[in-house]
Each structure stands twice: as structure tokens, then as C-alpha cells.
Design an enzyme around this catalytic site. Structure first.
Site, short mmCIF file in Angstrom:
data_model
loop_
_atom_site.label_atom_id
_atom_site.label_comp_id
_atom_site.label_asym_id
_atom_site.label_seq_id
_atom_site.Cartn_x
_atom_site.Cartn_y
_atom_site.Cartn_z
N ASP A 1 -2.67 -5.06 0.45
CA ASP A 1 -2.28 -6.40 0.88
C ASP A 1 -2.81 -6.80 2.25
O ASP A 1 -3.29 -7.93 2.44
CB ASP A 1 -0.76 -6.57 0.81
CG ASP A 1 0.02 -5.49 1.55
OD1 ASP A 1 -0.59 -4.59 2.18
OD2 ASP A 1 1.26 -5.52 1.47
N MET B 1 0.82 -1.20 0.00
CA MET B 1 0.00 0.00 0.00
C MET B 1 0.87 1.27 0.00
O MET B 1 2.08 1.22 0.20
CB MET B 1 -0.93 -0.01 1.21
CG MET B 1 -1.91 -1.19 1.21
SD MET B 1 -2.95 -1.27 2.69
CE MET B 1 -3.99 0.19 2.47
N HIS B 2 0.20 2.41 -0.22
CA HIS B 2 0.69 3.76 0.08
C HIS B 2 1.63 4.39 -0.93
O HIS B 2 1.76 5.61 -0.95
CB HIS B 2 1.39 3.82 1.45
CG HIS B 2 0.65 3.16 2.56
ND1 HIS B 2 -0.68 3.44 2.83
CD2 HIS B 2 1.03 2.23 3.45
CE1 HIS B 2 -1.06 2.72 3.87
NE2 HIS B 2 -0.05 1.96 4.25
#
Length: 488
Positions: free
Chosen positions: A229, A76-77
Site C-alpha cells: 500500500d 504489507m507484511h
């Protein structure tokens, strides 16, 4: 047959599951995170694509020929700037990156109440702001700013999209995982850079002929929007009840608790939209520790040990007598301290210490970091009675016992170690119409108790020392004025 693709920080996993959710075959392919400068963390997205193709082709040909739906999960991110055809403009900036610290002040005071998350580095929004300020040519050349799994889906289908779970981890979206125009304007990000948001289980396109040839699959297979995830892992491990909780240790570590209603903002925790379809909890409250397997692998490599040697020496009788303490904060920390300036190291090391005692200290330090995250969850009203394990970092039996002793909770293992890839595959089944929401309860994996907490007295003293040293280190950085902007 359903295919789940999990694009992790250091490797991609491909998992085939059957109609009953059982794992049939799996494969993986790795790549490196590059650190081109202080607080920099990048990966060439082409390495992800190559790993996806390689891992998929390593699956049995008969299984690949039977795939009816594909799902995606991913780290992520971060940010992938790419052109309309999926060609990357520059290397992806991943979640470990801290270069945008000086731009966090662009966020309005009310932003944590909108996003449910504190403003921290490594998130998509601040990173995009940094790119806009320092690499405007890269922004101008890009059609899309995507998350890792969304870049892969663009290459698979030719269609750009994201999902609410990944969007909610960008610091650009509200509680429903939809991009917030006010936040985009405040941070200075063009709305047209961001893709449409589709539900995690929605069909986001079909496999193109070129992608099908690269992966060894049939063209035209539906591809789900997918999920971040950790949220995919929650779905894949059957984390569907509010009283349940999951501990995942991969590169980072997370404790995840499902919530049916919006849990509200905590300055020490994260809140993300769940990947679950309607009728299951819609949010996940999360303690997110940046340094899980990352810190353990660094310690193992620094001590020049194989993993077998690391565990064998760390859990030998003599290693327990050491007074050494390991602070695992290689990349700063989120939960519970939200401090990008924290750093790692062994402290209290004596002449009698050796590789075994230092590795034991590293394992204990990561366990204590998880304990501190769990305590932050409890302060926010989450009180799990057990923890369900996910991620490759929770496999070794002795480490499981250490984790159980450190957090004071029983631990359960699920029958599918690659929970994120399994969750992605389930989303692929939902997108293809092979599965429906009512099928999911029957697909919950088997859960087996693997550790019960023992005596906490000795670990309590070590944990108090861990907290004291962490506070002293943070104080030292504050007294020194933190790291300079040049160091960032």
C-alpha cells in the site's frame, strides 16, 4: 476506465479513474482487526474478500462496465495461509501482530544487509516461522503463504503471485525484491509456500467468471500484480523524484523518500522496492511508525468522542495549556526505536485536563512520533524540503498545521486522497496496456500547499519531554526484563 482496489488494515477502498488519471467514483467497506490474545492481531481473509466485492459493487454500473484494467494494493507484511483454491486455512496474521518476537534470533547476523531491514515482529518471515513451530498442521494444509493483496488476486484470477514491493517487506527477500534461498533456509520456510514474484505493473492473470459476478464486472479483465500500500500510494501521488517525500497516515504512519540506487541498511529505517516501472526510482527509503491513526482512533474511542468532537475540542484554546504528554506506542514501535516492548499512555495529566486536552496530547504525540522518524531519515542522508500528504489521517486543516509545526516542514496535499487505490489503478492500466511508462508524468496529480511551519519554540520543549518520557518508559521495560514469553 481503470479500477484500483486497496485492501487496508481496517477497510478496502475501490476507486475508478479515467484515462487521464482523474478519479471518477469511489467506495469502501470496512472490517475489524481481531486481537485474540496478547500481541495477537488477525483478520478473517473472507472479510477482505467480502469488502472487495461490496466496495466494487457500490461503484456506478456504467463505470464498472467500462473497466479495462484492475490493480491491487494492500497492507504489507502479514501472512494468509490458503489452499490452492484460495480457501483460507486460518485467519490472516496481520502486521500489527507481535507473537514471533522469540523467533527473531533465527535470522543470521548478515540478514539486515541482505533485506535492507532490521528483523522485527509483524513481518511475514518471523510470522511464518511462528506458524511452522506452533501450528505445523496449518502449514501442511496450506498451498500458499500470501500477502493481503495477493490473496485477493488469487481469488480474482485463480493465479498466485506477489510483487517486489510486497516481497521486500517480508524479511525474506533481497534488495531486488526476490526471495532469498539462504534466508528461507535459515528461518525454516519451505520455498514452495511462496508465490512467484512479478513486477508490480505486470499482468498477473485475468478476472475469472466467478470473481466477475461477485464484483459486478466483465470477465477477462487483466489484473496487475500490484504493490504494497505505501509503495502504491507513492506511485499514485506522483512521488517520482528523489528530492520528494511523502507522509502517509492511515492505521500506521510512514515518511517515504524515493531512491534511484540501493540506499543500504539502516537499523532504524526500512528499505523497500518501489512500485514504479523502469525509468523511475527503484527503491523507497521509509520511516515506518506503527501507531498513526491506530493510536488516534484508540484515544478518540477511549475518550468517547466522535471525530468532529475530537478535533473541535483538541484545537480549542484551552487544550493547548495542558502539560499532558501522550506516547502513542500501542503496539510497540519500529522507526526509530525498533522496540516491540514500548507501550502507550498519557503522562503528566492533571486535574484540569479534560477530553480536549488529552485528545490534543494524542494528536501531538503522533506528530512527534513522525518527527522522530523524519530525524532518522535525515541521519541516513535524506533531507526533504517539503512533505506530500497521503492517507485519510492528514485531512483536517488544524491537524495539518500541527504536523507542519511539529516536523518543521511545509506540507502539500495531492488532489487524490486515496493515493494507494489510485496507484493500484495506474498499475492496472500498465498491465492492461492502456497506459505506458511515458504516460505517467502527465498523470501526476495536482499538488497544493496547505501548511507552513510556525514558531517551533513551544513545541521544541514538548518534544524534548516526549523523548525523555519515551526513554524512561523503555528503560523501565528493560529493567523489568521486558514482557515475558508467556505474555507474547
Amino acid at each position: 476506465m481503470l479500477l484500483g482496489l486497496d485492501v487496508g488494515t481496517s477497510s478496502t477502498k475501490a476507486l475508478l479513474i479515467g484515462r487521464a488519471g482523474e478519479p471518477v467514483a469511489e467506495a469502501s467497506a470496512g472490517y475489524a482487526v481481531e486481537h485474540p490474545g496478547p500481541d495477537r492481531a488477525e483478520t478473517d481473509p473472507e472479510r477482505w474478500w467480502e469488502a472487495v466485492a461490496s466496495a466494487a459493487r457500490r461503484l456506478p454500473a456504467e463505470g464498472r462496465a467500462a473497466v479495462k484494467g484492475i490493480g491491487l494494493s494492500g497492507q504489507m507484511h502479514g501472512v494468509v495461509l490458503c489452499r490452492a483454491d484460495g480457501a483460507p486455512v486460518r485467519p490472516a496474521i496481520v502486521w500489527l501482530d507481535g507473537r514471533a518476537a522469540s523467533l527473531l534470533g533465527r535470522y543470521p547476523p548478515e540478514s539486515p544487509r541482505i533485506t535492507g531491514n532490521a528483523t522485527t515482529t509483524g513481518m511475514t518471515g518471523p510470522t511464518l516461522a511462528w506458524l511452522e513451530e506452533h501450528e505445523p498442521a496449518s502449514i501442511r494444509a496450506a498451498r500458499w503463504a500470501l500477502l493481503a493483496k495477493d490473496f485477493i488476486r488469487l481469488r480474482l484470477t485463480g493465479e498466485a503471485a506477489t510483487d517486489p514491493s510486497d516481497a521486500s517487506g517480508t524479511l525474506l527477500a533481497g534488495q531486488e525484491g526476490r526471495f532469498d534461498p539462504g534466508l528461507l533456509a535459515a528461518v525454516g520456510i519451505r520455498p514452495d509456500l511462496l508465490p512467484p514474484v512479478l513486477e508490480s505493473s505486470a499482468a498477473a492473470g485475468r478476472l475469472t467468471g466467478a470473481a466477475a459476478r461477485a464484483l459486478g464486472l466483465e470477465a477477462g479483465i487483466p489484473v496487475a500484480a500490484g504493490a504494497g500500500d505505501t509503495l502504491a500510494a507513492a506511485l499514485g501521488s506522483g512521488l517520482w523524484a528523489e528530492e520528494s517525500a511523502q507522509l502517509a497516515i492511515g492505521t500506521s504512519a510512514q515518511v517515504v523518500v524515493p531512491r534511484a540506487s540501493w540506499p543500504g541498511f539502516s537499523p532504524r529505517l526500512n528499505v523497500y522496492r518501489a512500485a514504479s516501472p523502469a525509468g523511475l526510482p527503484r527503491w523507497c527509503l521509509m520511516a515506518a511508525m506503527l501507531n498513526g491513526g491506530l493510536a488516534l482512533d484508540w484515544a478518540r474511542g477511549t475518550l468517547r468522542l466522535t471525530w468532529d468532537e475530537a478535533f473541535s475540542l483538541a484545537f480549542a484554546e484551552g487544550a493547548l495549556r495542558s502539560e499532558a504528554v501522550f506516547l502513542p506506542f500501542l503496539t510497540g514501535e519500529r522507526t526509530p526505536w525498533m522496540d516491540p516492548d514500548l507501550r502507550a499512555g498519557w503522562m503528566g495529566v492533571g486535574a484540569a485536563d479534560d477530553a480536549g486536552s488529552l485528545m490534543r496530547a494524542a494528536l501531538t504525540g503522533v506528530a512527534f512520533s513522525i518527527r522522530s522518524g523524519l530525524e532518522a531519515l535525515r541521519e541516513h542522508g535524506a533531507a526533504p524540503a517539503r512533505l506530500r500528504l497521503a492517507g485519510g489521517g492528514t485531512v483536517h486543516p488544524a491537524f495539518r498545521q500541527l504536523l507542519s509545526d511539529a516536523v518543521g516542514l511545509p506540507l502539500d496535499a495531492v488532489s487524490v486522497p486515496n493515493a494507494a487505490a489510485r496507484g493500484a489503478a495506474l498499475l492496472g492500466g500498465l498491465a492492461a496496456g492502456v497506459l505506458s511508462r511515458k504516460d505517467l508524468p502527465a498523470l501526476a496529480p495536482e499538488v497544493t500547499p496547505v501548511a507552513e511551519p510556525g514558531s517551533a519554540a513551544e513545541l521544541a520543549a514538548r518534544y524534548a519531554r516526549f523523548l525523555d518520557l519515551r526513554a524512561r518508559l523503555a528503560g523501565w521495560f528493560r529493567a523489568a526484563g521486558g514482557r515475558s514469553t508467556e505474555d507474547r
